[in-house]
Enzyme design. Structure first.
Site, PDB file in Angstrom:
ATOM      1  N   SER A 199       0.796  -1.232   0.000  1.00 30.04           N
ATOM      2  CA  SER A 199       0.000   0.000   0.000  1.00 30.04           C
ATOM      3  C   SER A 199       0.825   1.276   0.000  1.00 30.04           C
ATOM      4  CB  SER A 199      -0.948   0.007   1.190  1.00 30.04           C
ATOM      5  OG  SER A 199      -1.992  -0.927   1.000  1.00 30.04           O
ATOM      6  N   HIS A 234     -15.635   1.955   1.898  1.00 31.30           N
ATOM      7  CA  HIS A 234     -15.394   3.255   2.522  1.00 31.30           C
ATOM      8  C   HIS A 234     -16.420   4.301   2.116  1.00 31.30           C
ATOM      9  CE1 HIS A 234     -11.292   1.429   2.805  1.00 31.30           C
ATOM     10  NE2 HIS A 234     -11.267   2.078   3.945  1.00 31.30           N
ATOM     11  N   CYS A 278      -7.636   3.189   1.025  1.00 29.50           N
ATOM     12  CA  CYS A 278      -8.751   2.588   0.280  1.00 29.50           C
ATOM     13  C   CYS A 278      -8.270   2.026  -1.060  1.00 29.50           C
ATOM     14  CB  CYS A 278      -9.837   3.627   0.047  1.00 29.50           C
ATOM     15  SG  CYS A 278     -11.192   3.037  -0.995  1.00 29.50           S
TER      16      CYS A 278
END
Length: 222
Positions: free
Chosen positions: A74, A117, A130
């Site tokens: 991420s 989300h 996200c």
């Protein structure tokens, strides 16, 4: 002492910790665990000690900090964000909807948050990590632009190679895949790459340089 502290922080895990001084780019720690006592190599190394090192399945002589290559995960979303922010037409307040999955063709790419989300903008997507936001955003900016940004911020380069053997990792793009596999890059490849998965491989040292350049707004070059 900082090197020892970081080494101890890894506990019983294998791994690497790299820390830098952002004022001058100095490497403060370059930890790879498990390791070995380099003093053992100063004099004659006993066969018993050598066998302990050589037969360790976790390869203590393999420098994970410089040679170990892993999907960045991420943290790579920051590269996708910067790529978009460099485009004058990009609106960071524009929101994409995340319901926990991103349907593309006959595939569904999931977000880590199963319930989603909701509507989320760039800043919120970074702070919440996200996945669905970056699936959408990556298709807008394109893999070649993302690849160029990644290289600017230090990925795909070798560091300390005059001291340690280092890996350049992989910063994939259209040409890379065509050369490597003789297959065309797909939008699905871009989607997977947007969250630091797929073909991308980085070393812990490269990620330290990357985050250092982001933190200093590009002032940390080496």
């Amino acid at each position: 002492s900082l090197q020892e502290f970081c080494y101890d922080r890894l506990g019983d895990d294998t791994g690497s910790i790299v820390t830098m001084d952002l004022n001058n780019g100095e490497i403060l720690t370059l930890v790879s665990k498990p390791s070995f006592n380099s003093n053992d190599f100063v004099n004659d190394l006993s066969s018993e000690k050598w066998n302990i090192i050589a037969q360790n399945k976790f390869k203590p002589m393999f420098n994970r900090a410089c040679m170990g290559t892993y999907p960045p995960g991420s943290i790579f979303k920051l590269i996708v964000s910067i790529t978009a922010l460099e485009n004058k037409d990009f609106d960071p307040n524009r929101k994409y909807y995340c319901n926990g999955g991103f349907k593309f063709g006959n595939q569904v790419f999931h977000c880590w948050k199963k319930e989603g989300h909701g509507y989320i903008n760039c800043e919120e997507a970074i702070s919440n990590s996200c996945d669905c936001y970056f699936y959408n955003l990556s298709l807008d900016v394109g893999i070649d632009n993302i690849s160029e940004t990644a290289i600017k911020f230090g990925l795909g380069n070798k560091y300390l190679n005059d001291i340690f053997s280092s890996s350049s990792g992989i910063v994939p793009n259209r040409n890379w895949k065509l050369d490597r596999f003789n297959n065309a890059w797909t939008k699905s490849d871009t989607i997977v790459a947007s969250i630091g998965q797929g073909y991308a491989l980085t070393t812990p040292l490269q990620l330290a340089v990357m985050t250092g350049r982001i933190a200093t707004e590009g002032k940390l070059i080496n």
